[in-house]
Design an enzyme around this catalytic site. Structure first.
Site, PDB file in Angstrom:
ATOM      1  N   CYS A  87      -0.894   2.989  -6.637  1.00  0.00           N
ATOM      2  CA  CYS A  87      -1.827   2.398  -5.678  1.00  0.00           C
ATOM      3  C   CYS A  87      -2.033   0.967  -6.140  1.00  0.00           C
ATOM      4  O   CYS A  87      -2.301   0.736  -7.328  1.00  0.00           O
ATOM      5  CB  CYS A  87      -3.155   3.159  -5.646  1.00  0.00           C
ATOM      6  SG  CYS A  87      -4.440   2.365  -4.653  1.00  0.00           S
ATOM      7  N   CYS A 146       0.860  -1.186   0.000  1.00  0.00           N
ATOM      8  CA  CYS A 146       0.000   0.000   0.000  1.00  0.00           C
ATOM      9  C   CYS A 146       0.893   1.232   0.000  1.00  0.00           C
ATOM     10  O   CYS A 146       1.605   1.487   0.972  1.00  0.00           O
ATOM     11  CB  CYS A 146      -0.904  -0.011   1.239  1.00  0.00           C
ATOM     12  SG  CYS A 146      -1.941   1.452   1.426  1.00  0.00           S
TER      13      CYS A 146
END
EC number: 5.1.1.3
Length: 271
Positions: free
Chosen positions: A192, A77
């Site tokens: 992302c 992440c």
């Protein structure tokens, strides 16, 4: 060391985007079991206040490390790692953390036009970490940072089988495409881990062809380099556990996990 003694690899994400990294890591580390952790109780991370998110992730890892004792942790992440990666290494010095950061260096090396865009969450875009990467590796490029408020949620919905409208996706990616002095953006960094799941939609709706840079394989290679490879190992079969901090993933999510060889663990809420 026998395969039953090998510690698992923990893969952490705010949601289910980290499955892109898990998929690559399994290819390179077939001798290992994996534990997938989705902090769905805190999803999405992009809108969190920095101090609160940092406190949350550090506390959550305290519980995860105590319970699972992994070989290494992959933070799949960008938003989390660019904020709290350094702190995790300080608070838990006994653990190795492999982080996900925007792939700005390879983008700068590959671009021909010198126009690069970074498609991320608002949290990743505003981090000093991200701007430091640009200054260090892409100072000769024109780098546009695009922080989408909606795309991580949209990608989660798409992964679960929900339909996306072309207009909604087009609006999110449109700022990535820049024309300057007859040159065009030729690389978009997917900063992302949710976004690669929607990359085919991006390609179809892009106003012109670009290279969509997915860092999942590079993250997996880095993890492999840090994990000892035993002699005479055999590839493992069977399902690995998936932990959701809400303690209550829906049916579509459970079905998706099954498709990735994961079984949702019966645990209470962690978030």
């Amino acid at each position: 060391m026998t395969k039953t003694e090998l510690k698992p690899i923990l893969v952490f994400d705010s949601g289910i985007g980290g499955l892109t990294v898990l998929r690559e890591a399994r290819v390179l580390m077939p001798e290992r079991h994996f534990i997938y952790v989705a902090d769905d109780a805190g999803f999405p991370y992009g809108g969190w206040e920095e101090g609160a998110l940092k406190e949350r992730v550090i506390a959550l890892f305290g519980r995860l490390l105590a319970e699972h004792d992994p070989e290494i942790c992959i933070i799949a992440c960008n938003t989390a790692f660019t904020l709290v990666g350094a702190d995790l290494r300080i608070v838990y010095p006994q653990m190795t953390f492999v982080g996900t950061v925007p792939a700005i260096k390879p983008a700068a090396e590959r671009t021909r036009s010198g126009l690069v865009s970074v498609l991320a969450t608002p949290g990743t875009v505003k981090r000093a970490y991200t701007r430091d990467l640009i200054q260090s590796f892409a100072s000769q490029c024109h780098v546009r940072l695009v922080g989408s408020e909606n795309l991580a949620r949209m990608a989660e919905a798409y992964i679960r089988g929900e339909a996306l409208t072309d207009d909604a996706v087009r609006a999110e990616i449109a700022p990535c495409f820049v024309e300057v002095d007859g040159k065009r953006t030729d690389i978009v960094v997917l900063a992302c881990t949710h976004y690669p799941f929607v990359a085919n939609v991006f390609r179809r709706l892009a106003p012109w062809p670009v290279d969509w840079l997915d860092p999942a394989e590079a993250i997996a290679r880095r993890a492999r380099s840090l994990v000892p490879l035993p002699n005479g190992f055999e590839p493992l079969n069977g399902e690995d556990p998936a932990i959701f901090t809400s303690g209550k993933p829906d049916f579509a999510t459970r079905r998706l996990m099954q498709g990735f060889g994961l079984k949702v663990a019966a645990v209470g809420s962690l978030g």
